[in-house]
Scaffold this active site. Structure first.
Site, short mmCIF file in Angstrom:
data_model
loop_
_atom_site.label_atom_id
_atom_site.label_comp_id
_atom_site.label_asym_id
_atom_site.label_seq_id
_atom_site.Cartn_x
_atom_site.Cartn_y
_atom_site.Cartn_z
N ASP A 2 0.85 -1.12 -0.05
CA ASP A 2 -0.03 -0.06 -0.18
C ASP A 2 0.90 1.33 0.02
O ASP A 2 0.43 2.15 -0.80
CB ASP A 2 -0.89 0.03 1.34
CG ASP A 2 -2.01 -1.13 1.09
OD1 ASP A 2 -2.23 -1.48 0.05
OD2 ASP A 2 -2.76 -1.26 2.15
N LYS A 25 -10.29 1.04 9.94
CA LYS A 25 -10.39 1.03 8.28
C LYS A 25 -9.94 -0.21 7.78
O LYS A 25 -8.65 -0.75 7.97
CB LYS A 25 -9.17 2.01 7.80
CG LYS A 25 -9.30 2.33 6.16
CD LYS A 25 -8.30 3.36 5.63
CE LYS A 25 -8.29 3.39 4.36
NZ LYS A 25 -7.94 2.08 3.44
#
Length: 645
Positions: free
Chosen positions: A60, A140
């Site tokens: 990411d 998240k």
């Protein structure tokens, strides 16, 4: 620099995603130290496709690094305003019951506080007391985004259209927390403890499993077992463990709350989500095409160092913006050697004294691209007077230095051509790949492209059929009607987007605009002195090219003059209208143009400010009910036509 070579599975995925994709070309991009915006988009699209298919090539943080590099080159690039698609290459797309967007990212508490100021500003604008402002904080989840309407389960897709993956529910996928169906957006996830204990020796990462759950191919028996044992679930965001409190309480206890959220669920998470809960604030703030403005994701990780600046190098982007790049004495930061960092803009160089000998503190947040946090020791600022690409005199536009030479600056030429055809919107043949090929053969101007014949395109290496198609599309693009404001906007003048073009053309003919002074322009509502001066200079730079193209005989629909609009009594003057669904008595684009001519404002999404939602066929009840909940009047196509007479 990242080195990667695709395995056979990844090559197959890339070919399925885009049959024209050249994997060797994409692989080579990972090894380049400097990339163009087009190359960055290709790399990001390929990486995203592999990530969604369960065979990621980037972390990411690395993906965010490349995204940041694209933003530095061209912060207005369309890719940055799109939701990264959840792609199943073999499936057809369908319209989602509700938009699903990405989330704006923050890496520091200061970023969160800036976002909160926007929340407070919005509350003040609609007279919501600060006592009523609460924030909801949730983990998240790092899973596969999906939407459950109670009947079907969809991938997020591009935020507007996804793919039907109800088969995952049919395979036994359960709702987390023993929840019911139909709770809207969420993530398909697998328990960390289960993956570590049972599947970590079989699968490289949990993303492989998430992709397998929804794939059309036969289910892996290990994944089916994980579903049967309740380790794989669809977790609706509405059921997430959360802390909801007054915004001051959230900020005062921020670190404690973030730590608690990190431990709240037995699933992979990559941050926490903060969102305003007040419905009126959410409706007022709305969303960009990519993010909800009332929501933000906070990610943790930061490292910093003080470094000496060796040089400040100007670089011209394809939009004409001059980016200052500070060359540094090489320094280790978060495991990487940093020798260059982009300064935010040239006003920062000027006001903060960034030049050779300056000492700057650089921060690498979230393991992504480093940035200058502050200048510790100032030096003589190093500011260019001319464009490094074409030597044109530079203009100040707000905080930025801009090269106004849209037509002859090598760094901008290719982007100018791409921008023209994309903005014009009536010619599918001249995309970035075709333009790149033409540019390599020395084609620099729009009028030169329109002068090409079939044999010219063949000479550039296009096939017989493609060459004929390109020639035919150029002819058609002159004959198909296009709005004059869109035609003008296609030339890419700084500060002259579609809205400003339309404003100018409500008062002047298109050919008269080049004779206007800045003083003439500021008399029109919405134009400030600095903007007007920049537009006047920009128009002067494109004047020769504009008339060469204009005189080719485009079929331009004139923008109604303001005086004409004022003389028309209209039931929808001043209204904000959203058109949705398939219209039966005319194209939606034509209806939007007509609504504008009657003094209405046309929007693409429903908010609390929307007056009418005009519905054609195949519009879901969810969308209609959501509009009614916001107080929006919903009209059928015929009811709307009756209203405007």
């Amino acid at each position: 620099m990242i080195t990667t070579h695709f395995n056979d599975e990844q090559l197959a995925i890339l070919k399925t995603f885009d049959s024209n994709l050249n994997p060797k070309h994409i692989s080579a991009l990972f090894e380049k130290s400097e990339l163009t915006s087009q190359e960055l988009v290709q790399l990001l699209q390929a990486s995203n496709a592999l990530y969604r298919a369960g065979t990621p090539v980037l972390t990411d943080q690395q993906y965010d690094l490349y995204t940041s590099m694209l933003r530095e080159l061209n912060h207005l690039h369309p890719f940055l305003n799109q939701v990264e698609p959840e792609v199943l290459a073999e499936a057809k797309t369908v319209e989602l019951p509700q938009r699903m967007l990405s989330t704006e990212k923050a890496y520091t508490v200061a970023d969160i506080e800036k976002w909160l100021k926007r929340i407070l500003k919005a509350a003040d604008e609609i007279n919501v007391s600060e006592d009523e402002i609460e924030l909801r904080v949730t983990p998240k989840l790092d899973g596969y985004a999906a939407y459950d309407d109670g009947t079907k389960l969809y991938t997020r897709g591009d935020g507007y259209r996804g793919q039907d993956i109800t088969r995952a529910i049919e395979r036994g996928l359960k709702i987390a927390e023993n929840g019911r169906r139909g709770l809207g957006p969420g993530e398909i996830v697998i328990k960390k403890s289960y993956f570590d204990q049972v599947l970590s020796d079989i699968f490289e990462n949990s993303r492989n499993i998430q992709a397998a759950i929804i794939a059309e191919k036969k289910m892996d028996e290990n994944v089916q077992k994980a579903i049967d044992e309740g380790a794989c679930v669809f977790y609706p965001f509405a059921l997430l463990k959360n802390t909801t409190d007054h915004f001051k309480t959230i900020i005062d206890n921020f670190d404690t709350i973030v730590e608690a959220m990190w431990k709240a669920v037995d699933f992979d998470i990559d941050g926490v989500i903060l969102e305003a809960t007040h419905p009126e604030i959410k409706a007022h703030m709305g969303a960009t095409r990519r993010n909800h403005r009332w929501q933000i994701a906070f990610k943790v990780n930061e490292d910093s160092a003080q470094v000496e600046v060796v040089n400040v190098i100007p670089q011209t982007s394809r939009t004409g913006r001059i980016s200052p790049v500070a060359e540094l004495i090489p320094t280790k930061l978060s495991g990487a050697t940093i020798s260059r960092v982009t300064v935010h803009h040239y006003n920062m160089v000027k006001t903060n004294g960034v030049g050779p000998g300056a000492i700057v503190q650089i921060v690498r947040s979230g393991l992504v691209i480093p940035k200058i946090e502050q200048v510790i020791k100032k030096a003589e600022p190093q500011i260019p007077s001319e464009c490094p690409s074409c030597k044109s005199h530079l203009l100040w536009e707000s905080d930025h230095l801009i090269c106004p030479n849209k037509s002859d600056c090598p760094a901008q030429t290719e982007n100018t051509l791409v921008h023209f055809f994309k903005t014009l919107g009536n010619n599918d043949g001249f995309g970035p790949k075709v333009i790149e090929k033409l540019s390599n053969y020395g084609v620099k101007h729009i009028h030169e492209i329109y002068a090409k014949k079939v044999h010219n395109f063949k000479g550039y290496g296009f096939g017989d059929k493609t060459s004929q198609n390109l020639f035919d599309q150029l002819k058609a693009s002159r004959e198909v009607e296009v709005e004059d404001w869109r035609f003008l906007s296609a030339f890419g003048v700084s500060r002259l987007g579609g809205g400003n073009c339309e404003k100018l053309l409500q008062h002047h003919e298109i050919t008269q605009l080049f004779e206007l002074s800045a003083e003439d322009m500021v008399k029109i509502d919405g134009f400030a002195q600095l903007s007007a001066e920049a537009i006047v200079e920009g128009l002067a730079n494109i004047k020769t090219e504009f008339f060469k193209v204009y005189e080719l005989g485009f079929n331009l629909a004139q923008t109604p003059k303001a005086s004409e609009q004022n003389n028309k009594a209209s039931e929808i003057a001043g209204a904000v209208i959203v058109f949705t669904g398939s219209m039966q008595q005319g194209a939606r684009g034509d209806m939007e143009k007509q609504a504008k001519s009657l003094g209405a404002k046309v929007a693409k999404s429903v908010t609390g400010k929307t007056t009418y939602l005009v519905t054609g066929e195949k519009v879901g009840e969810t969308k209609i009910n959501a509009a009614k909940d916001k107080g929006v009047q919903v009209l059928t196509e015929q009811e709307y036509l009756d209203l405007i007479g």
